[in-house]
Structures are given as C-alpha cells and as structure tokens.
Design an enzyme around this catalytic site. Sequence first.
Site, PDB file in Angstrom:
ATOM      1  N   TYR A  78      26.592  27.741 -21.253  1.00 59.90           N
ATOM      2  CA  TYR A  78      27.592  28.699 -21.434  1.00 59.90           C
ATOM      3  C   TYR A  78      28.178  28.851 -22.666  1.00 59.90           C
ATOM      4  CZ  TYR A  78      28.121  28.814 -16.226  1.00 59.90           C
ATOM      5  OH  TYR A  78      27.945  28.918 -15.011  1.00 59.90           O
ATOM      6  N   LYS A  95      18.923  17.663 -13.363  1.00 60.68           N
ATOM      7  CA  LYS A  95      17.577  18.161 -13.321  1.00 60.68           C
ATOM      8  C   LYS A  95      16.532  17.446 -14.596  1.00 60.68           C
ATOM      9  CE  LYS A  95      15.990  21.333 -11.042  1.00 60.68           C
ATOM     10  NZ  LYS A  95      15.096  21.357  -9.800  1.00 60.68           N
ATOM     11  N   ASP A 102      19.409  20.295  -7.492  1.00 61.54           N
ATOM     12  CA  ASP A 102      19.344  21.358  -6.135  1.00 61.54           C
ATOM     13  C   ASP A 102      19.438  20.557  -4.801  1.00 61.54           C
ATOM     14  OD1 ASP A 102      17.165  19.794  -7.167  1.00 61.54           O
ATOM     15  OD2 ASP A 102      15.555  21.091  -6.461  1.00 61.54           O
ATOM     16  N   ASP A 152      29.736  24.537 -12.004  1.00 61.85           N
ATOM     17  CA  ASP A 152      30.011  25.803 -11.555  1.00 61.85           C
ATOM     18  C   ASP A 152      29.612  26.067 -10.201  1.00 61.85           C
ATOM     19  OD1 ASP A 152      31.244  28.349 -11.677  1.00 61.85           O
ATOM     20  OD2 ASP A 152      30.095  29.180 -13.396  1.00 61.85           O
ATOM     21  N   ASP A 162      31.782  25.406  -6.316  1.00 63.67           N
ATOM     22  CA  ASP A 162      31.951  26.414  -5.404  1.00 63.67           C
ATOM     23  C   ASP A 162      31.281  26.185  -3.988  1.00 63.67           C
ATOM     24  OD1 ASP A 162      33.422  28.033  -7.275  1.00 63.67           O
ATOM     25  OD2 ASP A 162      31.971  29.945  -7.038  1.00 63.67           O
TER      26      ASP A 162
END
Length: 369
Positions: free
Chosen positions: A142, A193, A226, A250, A254
Amino acid sequence: MATHKLLLLPGDGIGPEVMGQVEQIVSWFGKQGLASFEIEKGLVGGAAYDAHKQAISEGDMKLAEAADAVLFGAVGGPKWADVPYQHRPEAGLLRLRKDLGLFANLRPAICYPALASASSLKPEVVEGLDILIVRELTGGVYFGEPKEIVTLEDGQKRGVDTQLYTTGEIERICRVAFELARTRRNKVSSAEKHNVMKTGVLWKQTVTALHAAEYKDVELEHVLADNCAMQLVRWPKQYDVIVCDNLFGDILSDVAAMLTGSLGMLPSASLGAEDPATGKRKALYEPVHGSAPDIAGKGLANPIAMIGSFAMALRYSFNAGEAADRLEGAIADVLGSGTRTKDIAAPGANAVSTSEMGQAIIGALEARG
Ligand code: NAD
C-alpha cells in the site's frame, strides 16, 4: 492509582452516538474507583473540516501525541463528498496513524456464544471463537514506491504497486504477535506467500530467526496466506494469533470479521513502538465499522464495537486486564440475556436502541459486582 490520559475523537455519523455510550462506561469505571482517567475531547473527519477546514487540527494532533490512548469513533459521510481530497474525512485517521507511528493493527474476532447463530458459518464452527489478527499497517504494497500508472509505447497502460519489507519492519510486527500470544494461548501462525514472493521468503526467514532467538516458548507455524483464508472459513478455532503483512492482513481480517456476525460487534487497536523510557506505546482504538450515514441519528447503532474498543484500551494501554475481562464479560452477559440492537436481532424480533444497549452493559457491569 495511575491516571490515564484519554483523547476521545467521536467523528461523524454514528461516531458520536456510540462514543456517548463509551463515555458513560468510562465514567462508571472512574466512579467505582476501578481506574482513573483524564479525558480530553477533539474533532476529527467531517466535524473537524466544518470547524477548522482540515480533517484534524494541529491542536487535536498535539492532544493525540500527548494521550496514553486515543478512542476514535468513525468518520465520513455524503455531506463531505466534495471537500478537497487532502481534507477528506479519512485524511484525519490516516494522519493519526502516520504521525503516531501506529504500525501494528490488532483485530480480535470473538464469537459470543449467544451470537453463534448470527454467523454465516455453522454455529459449531464459530461458537467460542477467539482469535487475534495482527496486521502490519504502515508498510508493504500500500505504500511501496514506485506506485504509478504509466503509458507504454504501444499505447497500453501499466499499473505498478511495489511490495517492500525490511527485516526491521517484519521483526517489530512479529514481536508484537509473539508478546500477545504469550498472554493468550501461546501460538502464532505466520501467514505469507514464500512460494511466490520474495517478501514472503524474507518474512518467513525473519520470523523463524526471531522465534529461535527470543520466543522459543511460543508455538510458531507458517501458513500460506491463501490457505489461511481457506482455513479461516473451514475451522477458524485452530488459530490463536495470526500475523501477516498489510495486504494479507487487510483481507484475512475481513474474512475473520464475518465469522462473528455483525460489523457493529468488531473492535480494533492500532499500536506504535514501545517507548524504551516509559514502556508505553502510542495507541488508537476504534470500531471496524464506518460512520453508517444510513442509520445515523436514529438511535439504531450498535455501540458494542466501540465499547469493545475501550475494553482493548484497558487491556493494551492501561494494563487493566481484569477491568477489560469484566467489561467483555458484561457484554457477553447482555447478549446472553437476549438484548439485541437491530443489526444483531432476528428479523422481526424486538430490538433496543444505542443508549439502551449502553445502559444494559452498565447494568451488567454492576451485576458482576
Ligand atoms: P459502514 O461501516 O459505515 O456501514 C456499513 C453497513 O453496516 C451500513 O448498513 C451500516 O448501517 C451498518 N453498520 C455499521 N456500523 C454499525 C453499527 N455500529 N451498528 C449497526 N449497524 C452498523 O460502511 P459504509 O456504509 O461503507 O461507509 C459509510 C461511511 O463511513 C463512508 O463515508 C466511509 O468512507 C466511512 N468509513 C469510515 C471508516 C472509519 O472511520 N474508520 C471505516 C469505514 C467506512
């Protein structure tokens, strides 16, 4: 008894409504002699823009710097849709995060037994769930440069974001995760990852080395981000603390949020670095939800996310774990008694107002003695 400096920034929309309930709870703790607070109040978001033409004034930033903890409501709304970009309501929150150096975002996902049926997953999967996601908040994709959209020679456009992490940034967020795990069930799951990303390789190496050097007593597991998303909806109770970078955090936080039912239930904390002289950290506590303009001013807002954010301040800024347990226990008692605001009530069932929910929680605090 130490006096804690608390800055209240209610903000816009339902922010002031839910903050009003927290104020009553803060004053209840004060009156009982359980904690002592010095309270300041300021403006943020659209409310600050209306008063000062900026999303947070320099005076209120100074109060935030001086506070032991900032309690933040919510910002934004259609009224400020056309203000200049640099003064939009969200700029107040971003400035607070940046200037206070709040690099660690803590999002608990707790499923109160009484609300297990409100989750989109089966009750047995979520009942009693208590996990904590620790997300790196000030680095990663970001913020990394270059960050741009360029036009290529053949006329196509190319968008670029850059994922960057240094060992220092990884170590400090993982340290927060290990320390918190020691106060919980002593397990950290590090999600990255490393199979396809260099930052993932460095993340895994760094957390492994830190664990070996300083936190061997904590159980550490590595999980691909993932797979972690999948496991969160398959069997979330396998986790205690999950630590991850800004982007994965993020998304994973959620996913975890939806396990618990409603946005109106979710508190969060953002912490800065520990001051070596005082051992204190800069800290901001806020509900995960926004200013909910659709229900603002109607007494419909659920204040539990905001009240739960104050419970986190008691635990993480004021070293008052027992008071935090008591407040969270009072919330559970109220939910257990069937009291519900509209967002968590069954369709057609009776619902209480924002202030009635606040009063019910104070009643439950009193009943706990
Ligand atoms: P929102 O979180 O404000 O609302 C989403 C939905 O959830 C709405 O239907 C709302 O009524 C409901 N809801 C939210 N909190 C609730 C509560 N405590 N009790 C009951 N119901 C609740 O998100 P949005 O509608 O996407 O955004 C509204 C405004 O809030 C926008 O201006 C947005 O930019 C801003 N926002 C601010 C923050 C923040 O201040 N940190 C976060 C997200 C959105």
